[in-house]
Design a protein around this motif. Structure first.
Motif, PDB file in Angstrom:
ATOM      1  N   GLY A 173       1.182  12.240   0.338  1.00 28.48           N
ATOM      2  CA  GLY A 173       1.248  10.821   0.064  1.00 28.48           C
ATOM      3  C   GLY A 173       1.839  10.598  -1.309  1.00 28.48           C
ATOM      4  O   GLY A 173       1.724  11.443  -2.193  1.00 28.48           O
TER       5      GLY A 173
ATOM      6  N   LYS B 182      -0.101  -2.210   1.181  1.00 26.61           N
ATOM      7  CA  LYS B 182       0.914  -1.707   2.118  1.00 26.61           C
ATOM      8  C   LYS B 182       0.630  -0.244   2.440  1.00 26.61           C
ATOM      9  O   LYS B 182       0.070   0.472   1.619  1.00 26.61           O
ATOM     10  N   PRO B 183       1.019   0.213   3.637  1.00 26.72           N
ATOM     11  CA  PRO B 183       0.862   1.641   3.919  1.00 26.72           C
ATOM     12  C   PRO B 183       1.591   2.464   2.875  1.00 26.72           C
ATOM     13  O   PRO B 183       2.655   2.072   2.375  1.00 26.72           O
TER      14      PRO B 183
ATOM     15  N   HIS C   1       6.770   3.058   4.941  1.00 27.55           N
ATOM     16  CA  HIS C   1       6.313   2.814   6.312  1.00 27.55           C
ATOM     17  C   HIS C   1       7.493   2.435   7.217  1.00 27.55           C
ATOM     18  O   HIS C   1       8.275   1.537   6.888  1.00 27.55           O
TER      19      HIS C   1
ATOM     20  N   ASN D  98       7.445   7.971   8.854  1.00 25.63           N
ATOM     21  CA  ASN D  98       6.210   7.476   8.253  1.00 25.63           C
ATOM     22  C   ASN D  98       5.689   6.306   9.094  1.00 25.63           C
ATOM     23  O   ASN D  98       6.341   5.259   9.194  1.00 25.63           O
TER      24      ASN D  98
ATOM     25  N   ASP E 103       2.356   4.055   9.217  1.00 25.20           N
ATOM     26  CA  ASP E 103       1.080   3.677   8.580  1.00 25.20           C
ATOM     27  C   ASP E 103       0.610   4.703   7.558  1.00 25.20           C
ATOM     28  O   ASP E 103      -0.577   5.051   7.494  1.00 25.20           O
ATOM     29  N   GLY E 104       1.553   5.206   6.783  1.00 29.98           N
ATOM     30  CA  GLY E 104       1.183   6.115   5.696  1.00 29.98           C
ATOM     31  C   GLY E 104       0.952   7.548   6.128  1.00 29.98           C
ATOM     32  O   GLY E 104       0.463   8.347   5.334  1.00 29.98           O
ATOM     33  N   LYS E 105       1.289   7.862   7.370  1.00 29.41           N
ATOM     34  CA  LYS E 105       1.162   9.243   7.835  1.00 29.41           C
ATOM     35  C   LYS E 105       2.494   9.716   8.398  1.00 29.41           C
ATOM     36  O   LYS E 105       3.193   8.947   9.062  1.00 29.41           O
TER      37      LYS E 105
END
Lengths: 83, 327
Positions: free
Chosen positions: A73, B4-5, B21, B32, B34-36
């Motif tokens: 991340g 935000k994601p 995102h 990407n 939703d942040g994954k």
């Protein structure tokens, strides 16, 4: 118990170039293959491909949503700058 | 955080794409959501074939056997001469894909009497998780795994994949940073490191160098490449010089002349490489000869093995051991 469904696949080799997945059209890049030979070659491969499609069903959902590995991340401030 | 994601950074290859995102990586198949980071082609190959292993090309790996070969859309390089650009330079939504999860890959290989599985055609490093998980199951089932790759990947994931990989055909597309940057959108240093890592990890490798007229056919470049191979990987690594045919964004070039390939072969041999092959020209330098006594050990015509005299991986005439995976 039902027998496992056999997965039958094409023999590949439609495109004679090394490590190509095969194509059903196009001219042979190999000068040693006559047009007729290449036609038989691709015709047989195309038939095998039809066979493939009759056994291995096209995916109803063309993509997967499996989680990937090897990522991190990225935190950012309100300006969008990476911390 | 503003709700935000999160952005993510992919760590799979040196491009390390940073993705907001909804954005996807340069490989087209990692996105990407939703942040994954999501692998869009996991279990969704667009190509599945049974090939002769000589087509990879792998000449020192179970010769004469068939190999179950799969690929998904996408690639993290963008070689202007790519022969498989119709799948490598395409989004997975635009290819006709099959449902073939890792366990079905193994099932299909076994049902079709293939002793090995190839992750090939496009770029297995881009569909890394699918290749890794399929390889793990294949190994458990007694099958061998082969990757056919450009070697453009970070070291950590490559070492992870090596745990399940028996053989690799790895491209060395040229021997200059300019060539890799301008023609392939990659870098040479990473690719060279990948060659070394594969050898360090005990993966049996063969190298392919596609010679593209005017771009990477300089004899000095070829000699430099051969010197590097001998010095860093050893003289016994099989090297395939492959003939280019006009493809993709290089349709204006002519096919590689045979004398260019002959010159490359002679250079490689003069630098000490013991197993040098010329590909894409059937009938030319396809046989494996014993480097000690000179007899033909494995004879080939195209992708067919027409004779194999090896006895326990050694020359029956002089006993010289030939590098490879023979059983």
């Amino acid at each position: 118990m039902k027998p496992e469904k056999k997965i039958l696949l094409s023999s590949g080799g439609m495109n004679p170039l090394p490590d190509s997945p095969g194509k059903t059209s196009g001219l042979s890049p190999l000068p040693c293959l006559s047009r007729r030979a290449f036609g038989i070659f691709t015709g047989a491969a195309a038939a095998a491909s039809l066979l493939l499609k009759s056994w291995v069903k096209p995916s109803a959902v063309n993509i997967s949503l499996e989680p990937a590995d090897h990522w991190v991340g990225v935190e950012s401030d309100n300006e969008g700058n990476e911390k | 955080m503003n709700g935000k994601p999160a952005k993510v950074r992919c760590k799979l290859c040196p491009k390390e794409c940073e993705l907001a995102h909804g954005e996807r990586g340069d490989c087209r198949i990692r996105v990407n959501i939703d942040g994954k980071l999501i692998a869009l082609t996991y279990g969704k190959p667009c190509s599945a074939h049974i090939d002769p292993i000589e087509k990879k090309p792998m000449f020192h790996f179970l010769p004469g056997s068939t190999i179950f070969s799969i690929a998904t859309a996408g690639c993290n390089l963008h070689c202007k001469f790519c022969q498989n650009w119709e799948i490598s330079q395409t989004n997975p939504e635009d290819t006709q894909n099959f449902d073939l999860p890792p366990k079905s890959v193994v099932q299909a290989a076994k049902q079709n009497n293939c002793p090995s599985v190839a992750y090939t055609y496009s770029e297995p490093m881009a569909y890394f998780e699918y290749a890794r998980d399929s390889s793990a199951l294949a190994r458990d089932a007694g099958l061998k795994n082969v990757i056919v790759t450009a070697g453009y990947i970070n070291e950590a994931p490559l070492r992870e994949l090596c745990k399940f990989t028996d053989g690799a055909n790895i491209d060395l597309k040229g021997f200059s940073e300019d060539f890799y940057r301008e023609v392939c959108d990659g870098d040479l240093a990473t690719v060279l490191r990948s060659h070394e890592v594969l050898v360090e990890e005990g993966v049996f490798i063969e190298i392919t160098n596609l010679i593209v007229p005017t771009l990477n056919d300089d004899p000095k470049m070829i000699r430099g490449m051969c010197k590097w191979i001998v010095k860093n990987l050893g003289p016994e690594v099989p090297l395939h010089f492959s003939r280019f045919f006009p493809m993709y964004r290089m349709k204006h070039l002519f096919p590689t002349p045979q004398n260019t390939l002959d010159t490359a072969r002679d250079i490689a041999r003069s630098e000490g490489l013991k197993y040098v092959y010329v590909g894409n020209i059937p009938g030319v330098d396809e046989d494996t000869r014993c480097p000690k006594c000179g007899i033909v050990l494995i004879s080939r015509v195209g992708y067919n093995v027409t004779g194999n005299k090896l006895e326990g991986g050694a020359c029956p005439n002089c006993g010289n051991r030939i590098p490879g995976v023979w059983k």
